[in-house]
Design an enzyme around this catalytic site. Structure first.
Site, mmCIF file in Angstrom:
data_model
loop_
_atom_site.group_PDB
_atom_site.id
_atom_site.type_symbol
_atom_site.label_atom_id
_atom_site.label_comp_id
_atom_site.label_asym_id
_atom_site.label_seq_id
_atom_site.Cartn_x
_atom_site.Cartn_y
_atom_site.Cartn_z
ATOM 1 N N THR A 152 58.286 -79.115 19.678
ATOM 2 C CA THR A 152 57.705 -79.314 18.339
ATOM 3 C C THR A 152 58.695 -78.912 17.239
ATOM 4 O O THR A 152 58.491 -79.252 16.081
ATOM 5 C CB THR A 152 56.388 -78.506 18.135
ATOM 6 O OG1 THR A 152 56.665 -77.121 18.356
ATOM 7 C CG2 THR A 152 55.299 -78.958 19.085
ATOM 8 N N TYR B 31 45.254 -72.061 23.031
ATOM 9 C CA TYR B 31 46.081 -71.302 22.079
ATOM 10 C C TYR B 31 45.517 -69.892 21.906
ATOM 11 O O TYR B 31 46.216 -68.896 22.060
ATOM 12 C CB TYR B 31 46.104 -72.038 20.741
ATOM 13 C CG TYR B 31 46.990 -71.425 19.675
ATOM 14 C CD1 TYR B 31 48.379 -71.425 19.806
ATOM 15 C CD2 TYR B 31 46.445 -70.883 18.508
ATOM 16 C CE1 TYR B 31 49.191 -70.889 18.814
ATOM 17 C CE2 TYR B 31 47.254 -70.355 17.510
ATOM 18 C CZ TYR B 31 48.623 -70.362 17.668
ATOM 19 O OH TYR B 31 49.430 -69.841 16.681
#
Ligand code: UDP
Length: 313
Positions: free
Chosen positions: A36, A146
């Protein structure tokens, strides 16, 4: 302290941290697997003799030659859209990656700072959130990969601290914005700015009454830098308590973007989207003497200029 390893170095916060430590006369090793991250965020550092870059995935064994004074673990996908696309990597970088880096910190006698998150509070039943609040997290929802990786990360970091005596710091990062955010990461501000600049519909999820508290990136980086150099090992919230509804943020962005013909449209609210979020920052104020200083209007203006430039307008 003079040599630091920063993971997630090509990301939004990681790249700003690289800049901060280089400015503060450290030798910086940046590490990123670039799933990312974006090298353009740190391109300007490659000419600096005090900057090195390793293209590496920290969920695999991490080796760094020589001495190391501190590790800042900022590698992780960090938006709900990224977790949906990369759930396993998100779990691995927070768990296996943190374990590897704690092992490295122990071997090098380095101080370790981990990037935790307001997501450990889940969809909070207490507002604002103090560090003592344990949270309201759905482990098997879309954000679970997450949230639970970050909760495990805090647990293993405290275990290395108490059992192995590793010097550790835990920052709980609240929503942060500013230059170098990824245009298409699905987060509210990159979405709203790019939609308004490109004259597309501005997508507010739900009725927009959910709140967030946005901290400008320079304030966040100063808070993290100060925490690393403090002697406080328990978690510290860093964020700006300036709480605002998402609909209001969308309106402010639309008003700021010149000649935009965009309209605000309402879309479904994602599952487990927190209804409120605001940091209680009294620990950061009392222990670190830290306070956010950037006002929302000025911070949004700087961010607008960044997105304008990024979208070549
Ligand atoms: N949001 C929105 N439109 C978008 C992207 C996000 O209304 O195009 C909302 C989202 O549902 C959430 C808030 O904005 O309530 C902040 O979302 P973001 O992904 O930026 O951060 P997080 O939810 O992790 O705080």
């Amino acid at each position: 302290m003079n040599k630091v390893l920063i993971t997630g170095a090509a990301g939004f916060l990681g790249s700003h941290l690289c800049d901060k430590f280089i400015r503060s006369k450290y030798h910086v090793i940046g590490m990123d697997n670039l799933i990312t991250g974006d090298l353009t965020n740190i391109e300007h550092l490659f000419a600096n003799e005090h900057f090195e870059f390793y293209h590496h995935d920290v969920s695999k064994f991490v080796h760094v030659p020589g001495n190391l004074d501190a590790i800042l673990h900022f590698a992780s996908p960090a938006s709900p859209i990224d977790y949906l696309k990369m759930p396993i990597q998100t779990l691995k970088v927070g768990s296996l990656g943190t374990h590897n880096l704690l092992g490295l910190a122990k071997a090098k006698k380095a101080r370790m700072l981990i990037a935790s998150t307001s997501e450990v509070y889940g969809d909070p039943l207490v507002n604002p959130q103090p560090e003592e609040y344990w949270g309201n997290v759905n482990p098997i929802g879309p954000r679970g990969v997450y949230d639970e990786a970050k909760r495990f990360q805090e647990a293993i970091t405290m275990a290395y601290h108490t059992y192995h005596g590793v010097e550790t710091r835990i920052v709980r990062i609240f929503n942060t914005y500013g230059p170098r955010m990824r245009v298409n990461d699905g987060r509210a501000l990159p979405a709203f700015f790019s939609q308004a600049i490109l004259n597309k519909d501005i997508t507010v999820f739900g009725d927009g009454s959910q709140t967030r508290s946005f901290c400008y990136v320079d304030d966040m980086i100063n808070g993290i830098f100060t925490l690393l150099h403090s002697d406080y090992a328990l978690p510290v919230n860093i964020g700006n308590p300036d709480e605002i509804s998402i609909l209001q943020v969308a309106k402010e962005v639309l008003e700021m973007v010149e000649n935009s013909s965009s309209n605000i449209v309402f879309k479904g609210l994602p599952k487990d989207d927190p209804k409120v979020r605001r940091p209680n920052i009294s620990k950061a104020q009392d222990i670190l003497g830290w306070n956010p200083t950037m006002g929302r209007k000025e911070g949004l203006q700087l961010t607008y200029q960044y997105f304008l430039n990024k979208l070549n307008k």
